[in-house]
Design an enzyme around this catalytic site. Structure first.
Site, PDB file in Angstrom:
ATOM      1  N   ILE A 136       0.855  -1.174   0.000  1.00  0.00           N
ATOM      2  CA  ILE A 136       0.000   0.000   0.000  1.00  0.00           C
ATOM      3  C   ILE A 136       0.898   1.233   0.000  1.00  0.00           C
ATOM      4  O   ILE A 136       2.066   1.170   0.375  1.00  0.00           O
ATOM      5  CB  ILE A 136      -0.961   0.021   1.210  1.00  0.00           C
ATOM      6  N   ASP A 137       0.354   2.362  -0.429  1.00  0.00           N
ATOM      7  CA  ASP A 137       1.144   3.575  -0.579  1.00  0.00           C
ATOM      8  C   ASP A 137       1.683   4.073   0.757  1.00  0.00           C
ATOM      9  O   ASP A 137       1.143   3.764   1.827  1.00  0.00           O
ATOM     10  CB  ASP A 137       0.295   4.682  -1.216  1.00  0.00           C
ATOM     11  N   ARG A 138       2.709   4.903   0.674  1.00  0.00           N
ATOM     12  CA  ARG A 138       3.364   5.434   1.874  1.00  0.00           C
ATOM     13  C   ARG A 138       2.371   6.114   2.808  1.00  0.00           C
ATOM     14  O   ARG A 138       2.416   5.919   4.029  1.00  0.00           O
ATOM     15  CB  ARG A 138       4.452   6.440   1.462  1.00  0.00           C
ATOM     16  N   ARG A 237      -7.370   5.742  -5.621  1.00  0.00           N
ATOM     17  CA  ARG A 237      -7.097   7.162  -5.842  1.00  0.00           C
ATOM     18  C   ARG A 237      -7.416   7.566  -7.272  1.00  0.00           C
ATOM     19  O   ARG A 237      -8.046   8.606  -7.521  1.00  0.00           O
ATOM     20  CB  ARG A 237      -5.629   7.461  -5.506  1.00  0.00           C
TER      21      ARG A 237
END
Length: 302
Positions: A136-138, A237
């Site tokens: 998953i993204d930062r 997103r």
């Protein structure tokens, strides 16, 4: 060694892109390295990463033994939601990068996992991604599944490819969504002009499906749950932005103005993760509680 038989649907596709789709758990850069090092054969012959497969090709992929990691173990506190001898589920905090990359060689989840698990991590993901089967993204928080051995890694990768893993996210988006639920079915690929971004791309994107349900509506925002069928980079997103409802705090796909809430990145939380255990086949589900910043933001909006 894994063997793949190429059918007509893959004809004239670059071999690295084809294998990324077929294996699903291996990154394109790692596959390109395997090809360069001679671990991928077409029939009995080595090829380059730009080789375009043809119908009838037989691809053989041999995964080398894991190399000694250059990434150093670090005593980083980890919020463990579940753990057994095959895998563990971590509740990742905001701002933590999952695996080392240029500019992020320390302080990553992998650094912490190497310290916590010692030698008990799968090697399929390569030196920089031991145990990592998805990410998953930062600035996205929540559940991340980590595999301790190659057996569990291969099985979880299969479940991801078959879309049988439950992944439910919570998000706050700009604007008020009128319908109570909906589905975005739109392929995602690299942005045609900005290679650091993803975009809905009908020409060369990969299948991407997101289901969303409205949980609450506010004056300017909507609180939603998103269920993933696929797991493309930045999928939620990109999909919500394509509907005109980008995530609150998203500096990449959002409206481009600073949020009055002083947020650090998008308001996105991987809350529910469900899977069939690789060893027993039993379905398990974990819930990562909403982080404090998220619950405080909801209270302000209400």
């Amino acid at each position: 060694m894994e063997t793949y038989y190429i059918t007509g649907e893959w004809s004239d596709t670059r071999i690295d892109k084809c294998l990324m789709e077929l294996t699903d758990s291996l990154s394109r850069s790692y596959l390109q390295k395997l090809i360069r090092d001679g671990h991928v054969l077409v029939g009995e012959h080595r090829v380059k990463a730009n080789y375009r497969v043809r119908e009838g090709d037989v691809l053989s992929v041999t995964l080398p033994e894991p190399e000694a990691a250059d990434v150093l173990p670090e005593p980083i506190p980890l919020d463990i939601l579940y753990e057994d001898t095959d895998l563990l589920i971590v509740n990742k905090p905001k701002g933590m990068v999952v695996h080392p990359a240029p500019g992020h060689n320390s302080g990553t989840l992998v650094n912490g996992l190497l310290y916590y698990c010692r030698d008990s991590l799968s090697g399929i993901g390569g030196v920089l991604r031991p145990g990592i089967v998805h990410r998953i993204d930062r600035d996205t928080t929540g559940s991340l599944l980590v595999c301790k051995n190659d057996f569990s890694h291969a099985d979880i990768a299969r479940q991801l490819k078959e879309h049988s893993i439950t992944r439910r996210y919570r998000a706050i988006v700009h604007g008020v969504i009128g319908e109570d639920a909906g589905t975005v079915n739109a392929p995602i690929g690299r942005h045609p002009t900005d290679r650091k971004k993803m975009a809905v791309n009908a020409k060369c994107g990969r299948e991407a499906v997101t289901h969303f349900t409205v949980l609450d509506r506010f004056q300017e925002y909507t609180y939603i749950e998103c269920r993933l069928e696929t797991g493309r980079t930045h999928q939620i997103r990109v999909h919500m932005a394509s509907l005109g409802h980008p995530l609150l705090g998203d500096a990449v796909y959002g409206p481009g103005r600073k949020s009055r809430f002083a947020l650090e990145g998008q308001t996105l939380h991987a809350m529910i993760l469900g899977f069939h255990h690789p060893r027993s086949g039993e379905y398990r589900e974990t819930i990562a509680p909403l982080p404090a910043y998220f619950t405080e933001l909801l209270a302000k909006l209400r």
